[in-house]
Design a protein around this motif. Sequence first.
Motif, mmCIF file in Angstrom:
data_model
loop_
_atom_site.group_PDB
_atom_site.id
_atom_site.type_symbol
_atom_site.label_atom_id
_atom_site.label_comp_id
_atom_site.label_asym_id
_atom_site.label_seq_id
_atom_site.Cartn_x
_atom_site.Cartn_y
_atom_site.Cartn_z
ATOM 1 N N VAL A 98 0.851 -1.186 0.000
ATOM 2 C CA VAL A 98 0.000 0.000 0.000
ATOM 3 C C VAL A 98 0.886 1.234 0.000
ATOM 4 O O VAL A 98 1.833 1.333 0.788
ATOM 5 C CB VAL A 98 -0.936 0.010 1.232
ATOM 6 C CG1 VAL A 98 -1.779 1.275 1.265
ATOM 7 C CG2 VAL A 98 -1.826 -1.219 1.233
ATOM 8 N N GLU A 99 0.562 2.168 -0.887
ATOM 9 C CA GLU A 99 1.246 3.457 -0.925
ATOM 10 C C GLU A 99 0.236 4.530 -0.560
ATOM 11 O O GLU A 99 -0.931 4.436 -0.929
ATOM 12 C CB GLU A 99 1.809 3.719 -2.324
ATOM 13 C CG GLU A 99 2.859 2.720 -2.742
ATOM 14 C CD GLU A 99 3.275 2.871 -4.202
ATOM 15 O OE1 GLU A 99 2.784 3.782 -4.888
ATOM 16 O OE2 GLU A 99 4.082 2.045 -4.644
ATOM 17 N N ALA A 100 0.678 5.563 0.149
ATOM 18 C CA ALA A 100 -0.158 6.683 0.599
ATOM 19 C C ALA A 100 -1.207 6.179 1.585
ATOM 20 O O ALA A 100 -1.041 5.111 2.179
ATOM 21 C CB ALA A 100 -0.784 7.422 -0.578
ATOM 22 N N GLY A 101 -2.284 6.913 1.752
ATOM 23 C CA GLY A 101 -3.313 6.518 2.707
ATOM 24 C C GLY A 101 -4.629 7.184 2.391
ATOM 25 O O GLY A 101 -4.726 8.044 1.507
ATOM 26 N N GLY A 102 -5.662 6.773 3.115
ATOM 27 C CA GLY A 102 -6.998 7.339 2.922
ATOM 28 C C GLY A 102 -7.502 7.118 1.511
ATOM 29 O O GLY A 102 -7.212 6.106 0.875
ATOM 30 N N ALA A 103 -8.236 8.077 0.999
ATOM 31 C CA ALA A 103 -8.802 7.969 -0.349
ATOM 32 C C ALA A 103 -7.729 8.023 -1.427
ATOM 33 O O ALA A 103 -7.987 7.681 -2.584
ATOM 34 C CB ALA A 103 -9.836 9.067 -0.577
ATOM 35 N N GLU A 104 -6.518 8.453 -1.066
ATOM 36 C CA GLU A 104 -5.417 8.574 -2.044
ATOM 37 C C GLU A 104 -4.549 7.324 -2.118
ATOM 38 O O GLU A 104 -3.618 7.265 -2.918
ATOM 39 C CB GLU A 104 -4.537 9.775 -1.689
ATOM 40 C CG GLU A 104 -5.289 11.090 -1.630
ATOM 41 C CD GLU A 104 -6.028 11.391 -2.923
ATOM 42 O OE1 GLU A 104 -5.434 11.234 -4.000
ATOM 43 O OE2 GLU A 104 -7.211 11.780 -2.840
ATOM 44 N N GLN A 105 -4.843 6.315 -1.292
ATOM 45 C CA GLN A 105 -3.966 5.151 -1.267
ATOM 46 C C GLN A 105 -4.037 4.355 -2.566
ATOM 47 O O GLN A 105 -5.031 4.388 -3.293
ATOM 48 C CB GLN A 105 -4.239 4.271 -0.058
ATOM 49 C CG GLN A 105 -5.417 3.361 -0.154
ATOM 50 C CD GLN A 105 -5.622 2.575 1.141
ATOM 51 O OE1 GLN A 105 -4.852 2.685 2.099
ATOM 52 N NE2 GLN A 105 -6.663 1.792 1.180
ATOM 53 N N VAL A 106 -2.954 3.653 -2.833
ATOM 54 C CA VAL A 106 -2.859 2.771 -3.992
ATOM 55 C C VAL A 106 -2.452 1.399 -3.476
ATOM 56 O O VAL A 106 -1.419 1.258 -2.804
ATOM 57 C CB VAL A 106 -1.822 3.291 -5.012
ATOM 58 C CG1 VAL A 106 -1.646 2.301 -6.158
ATOM 59 C CG2 VAL A 106 -2.227 4.667 -5.540
ATOM 60 N N ILE A 107 -3.289 0.404 -3.779
ATOM 61 C CA ILE A 107 -3.021 -0.966 -3.333
ATOM 62 C C ILE A 107 -2.504 -1.756 -4.523
ATOM 63 O O ILE A 107 -3.103 -1.738 -5.607
ATOM 64 C CB ILE A 107 -4.296 -1.617 -2.768
ATOM 65 C CG1 ILE A 107 -4.807 -0.825 -1.563
ATOM 66 C CG2 ILE A 107 -4.030 -3.075 -2.385
ATOM 67 C CD1 ILE A 107 -6.152 -1.286 -1.040
#
Length: 185
Positions: A98-107
């Motif tokens: 997982v990169e970033a977090g919240g609604a901006e995360q990329v799995i």
Amino acid sequence: MSQNPETIASQVGEASKSPGHPPLDQWQPELSGDMDLRVTRDGQWIYKGEPLAREAIVRLFSTILRLEDDGEFYLVTPVEKWRIQVDDAPLLAHSLTVEAGGAEQVIKLTTNVGEVLEIGEDHPLDVGRYPGTDEPRPIIHVRHGVTARLVTAAFYDLAEHVVEREGWAGPELGVFSNGNFYKIG
């Protein structure tokens, strides 16, 4: 016409000189028949009762596999189309990052053939159920109707990123990736 994996691999290699995946959507050969090839639920590709010996062949076959409207899986080359058996999803997905977090995360997930897929528009996540049970069946769409089932460890890793949001019918559980929300459960 040959059911030999090596022959099929050479046909694809000759027809697909450009980088990237073979142009499967452009190949529309007639059905050549049924091949004695089965993909087991645990991701093994079994040819005539024995696991395919060369991993490079399995990787290549994963790029020329498609699910058609009749619900069957086919290996497709420019000149041949072989129906094969698939017990569940033809690929497995593991190694969730997982990169970033919240609604901006990329799995991201890595498949058992080494392809890294980002959950998003091109590779949506779908968590269904196996028929007749309550067992979850988490899959990521790969291409041409082919899916990769998340292995148990990857599904548990995904669960660590579940959030609740208010949907039109009430609270929903799911994960964000690439700006999209994917419901789980």
